[in-house]
Design a protein around this motif. Structure first.
Motif, PDB file in Angstrom:
ATOM      1  N   VAL A   1       0.839  -1.205   0.000  1.00  0.00           N
ATOM      2  CA  VAL A   1       0.000   0.000   0.000  1.00  0.00           C
ATOM      3  C   VAL A   1       0.874   1.255   0.000  1.00  0.00           C
ATOM      4  O   VAL A   1       0.580   2.227  -0.707  1.00  0.00           O
ATOM      5  CB  VAL A   1      -0.985  -0.009   1.185  1.00  0.00           C
ATOM      6  N   TYR A   2       1.978   1.242   0.745  1.00  0.00           N
ATOM      7  CA  TYR A   2       2.876   2.398   0.737  1.00  0.00           C
ATOM      8  C   TYR A   2       3.411   2.652  -0.667  1.00  0.00           C
ATOM      9  O   TYR A   2       3.429   3.794  -1.140  1.00  0.00           O
ATOM     10  CB  TYR A   2       4.042   2.201   1.706  1.00  0.00           C
ATOM     11  N   MET A   3       3.856   1.605  -1.334  1.00  0.00           N
ATOM     12  CA  MET A   3       4.407   1.766  -2.680  1.00  0.00           C
ATOM     13  C   MET A   3       3.333   2.285  -3.643  1.00  0.00           C
ATOM     14  O   MET A   3       3.621   3.119  -4.508  1.00  0.00           O
ATOM     15  CB  MET A   3       5.014   0.455  -3.165  1.00  0.00           C
ATOM     16  N   TYR A   4       2.099   1.832  -3.475  1.00  0.00           N
ATOM     17  CA  TYR A   4       0.983   2.316  -4.289  1.00  0.00           C
ATOM     18  C   TYR A   4       0.781   3.814  -4.059  1.00  0.00           C
ATOM     19  O   TYR A   4       0.687   4.589  -5.009  1.00  0.00           O
ATOM     20  CB  TYR A   4      -0.291   1.547  -3.929  1.00  0.00           C
ATOM     21  N   LEU A   5       0.717   4.223  -2.786  1.00  0.00           N
ATOM     22  CA  LEU A   5       0.512   5.637  -2.475  1.00  0.00           C
ATOM     23  C   LEU A   5       1.677   6.493  -2.959  1.00  0.00           C
ATOM     24  O   LEU A   5       1.478   7.586  -3.493  1.00  0.00           O
ATOM     25  CB  LEU A   5       0.306   5.819  -0.968  1.00  0.00           C
ATOM     26  N   LYS A   6       2.886   6.004  -2.769  1.00  0.00           N
ATOM     27  CA  LYS A   6       4.072   6.741  -3.206  1.00  0.00           C
ATOM     28  C   LYS A   6       4.062   6.942  -4.718  1.00  0.00           C
ATOM     29  O   LYS A   6       4.412   8.009  -5.217  1.00  0.00           O
ATOM     30  CB  LYS A   6       5.338   5.981  -2.773  1.00  0.00           C
ATOM     31  N   ASP A   7       3.626   5.924  -5.442  1.00  0.00           N
ATOM     32  CA  ASP A   7       3.569   5.995  -6.891  1.00  0.00           C
ATOM     33  C   ASP A   7       2.550   7.025  -7.376  1.00  0.00           C
ATOM     34  O   ASP A   7       2.731   7.628  -8.417  1.00  0.00           O
ATOM     35  CB  ASP A   7       3.223   4.616  -7.455  1.00  0.00           C
ATOM     36  N   ARG A   8       1.493   7.232  -6.613  1.00  0.00           N
ATOM     37  CA  ARG A   8       0.430   8.143  -7.019  1.00  0.00           C
ATOM     38  C   ARG A   8       0.530   9.531  -6.394  1.00  0.00           C
ATOM     39  O   ARG A   8      -0.257  10.415  -6.702  1.00  0.00           O
ATOM     40  CB  ARG A   8      -0.933   7.528  -6.708  1.00  0.00           C
ATOM     41  N   ALA A   9       1.489   9.734  -5.512  1.00  0.00           N
ATOM     42  CA  ALA A   9       1.646  11.017  -4.836  1.00  0.00           C
ATOM     43  C   ALA A   9       2.235  12.072  -5.769  1.00  0.00           C
ATOM     44  O   ALA A   9       3.015  11.757  -6.666  1.00  0.00           O
ATOM     45  CB  ALA A   9       2.547  10.851  -3.612  1.00  0.00           C
ATOM     46  N   ASP A  10       1.846  13.330  -5.527  1.00  0.00           N
ATOM     47  CA  ASP A  10       2.414  14.428  -6.299  1.00  0.00           C
ATOM     48  C   ASP A  10       3.788  14.793  -5.731  1.00  0.00           C
ATOM     49  O   ASP A  10       4.297  14.129  -4.832  1.00  0.00           O
ATOM     50  CB  ASP A  10       1.453  15.629  -6.316  1.00  0.00           C
ATOM     51  N   LYS A  11       4.376  15.867  -6.236  1.00  0.00           N
ATOM     52  CA  LYS A  11       5.733  16.240  -5.807  1.00  0.00           C
ATOM     53  C   LYS A  11       5.804  16.617  -4.333  1.00  0.00           C
ATOM     54  O   LYS A  11       6.862  16.581  -3.730  1.00  0.00           O
ATOM     55  CB  LYS A  11       6.275  17.382  -6.669  1.00  0.00           C
ATOM     56  N   ASP A  12       4.640  16.959  -3.738  1.00  0.00           N
ATOM     57  CA  ASP A  12       4.594  17.293  -2.315  1.00  0.00           C
ATOM     58  C   ASP A  12       4.269  16.085  -1.449  1.00  0.00           C
ATOM     59  O   ASP A  12       4.120  16.206  -0.235  1.00  0.00           O
ATOM     60  CB  ASP A  12       3.548  18.384  -2.069  1.00  0.00           C
ATOM     61  N   GLY A  13       4.111  14.912  -2.066  1.00  0.00           N
ATOM     62  CA  GLY A  13       3.823  13.698  -1.324  1.00  0.00           C
ATOM     63  C   GLY A  13       2.361  13.503  -0.983  1.00  0.00           C
ATOM     64  O   GLY A  13       2.026  12.722  -0.103  1.00  0.00           O
TER      65      GLY A  13
END
Length: 84
Positions: free
Chosen positions: A19-31
């Motif tokens: 789930v972390y990797m999924y969120l990180k992949d979809r996060a913008d430049k500000d996280g």
């Protein structure tokens, strides 16, 4: 090792790592990102309950911060996730 070295070295369960990797992949430049639980579950082929537990694990361990978002009519919207 690469970017996720400390994530792999942590004692997080595999569901939380996914789930972390999924969120990180979809996060913008500000996280920041705000996918719905159903979306995360469908795309990772996990149950809603598993995703909720994983998000709880990540919040508790400090890997993400979660903030509830609200619609103009007062209803709940998907949460905003801040990925570190």
């Amino acid at each position: 090792m690469g970017y996720f070295a400390s994530l792999y070295a942590s004692e997080l369960p595999h569901r939380a790592v996914a789930v972390y990797m999924y969120l990180k992949d979809r996060a913008d430049k500000d996280g920041k990102c705000y996918p719905a639980i159903n979306t995360i579950a469908a795309e990772l082929k996990l149950s809603r309950s598993t995703v909720k537990r994983a998000i709880g694990d990540l919040v508790k361990s400090g890997w993400i911060r979660k903030e509830q978002r609200w619609r103009e009519n007062g209803g709940k919207s998907s949460c905003m996730y801040y990925v570190r």
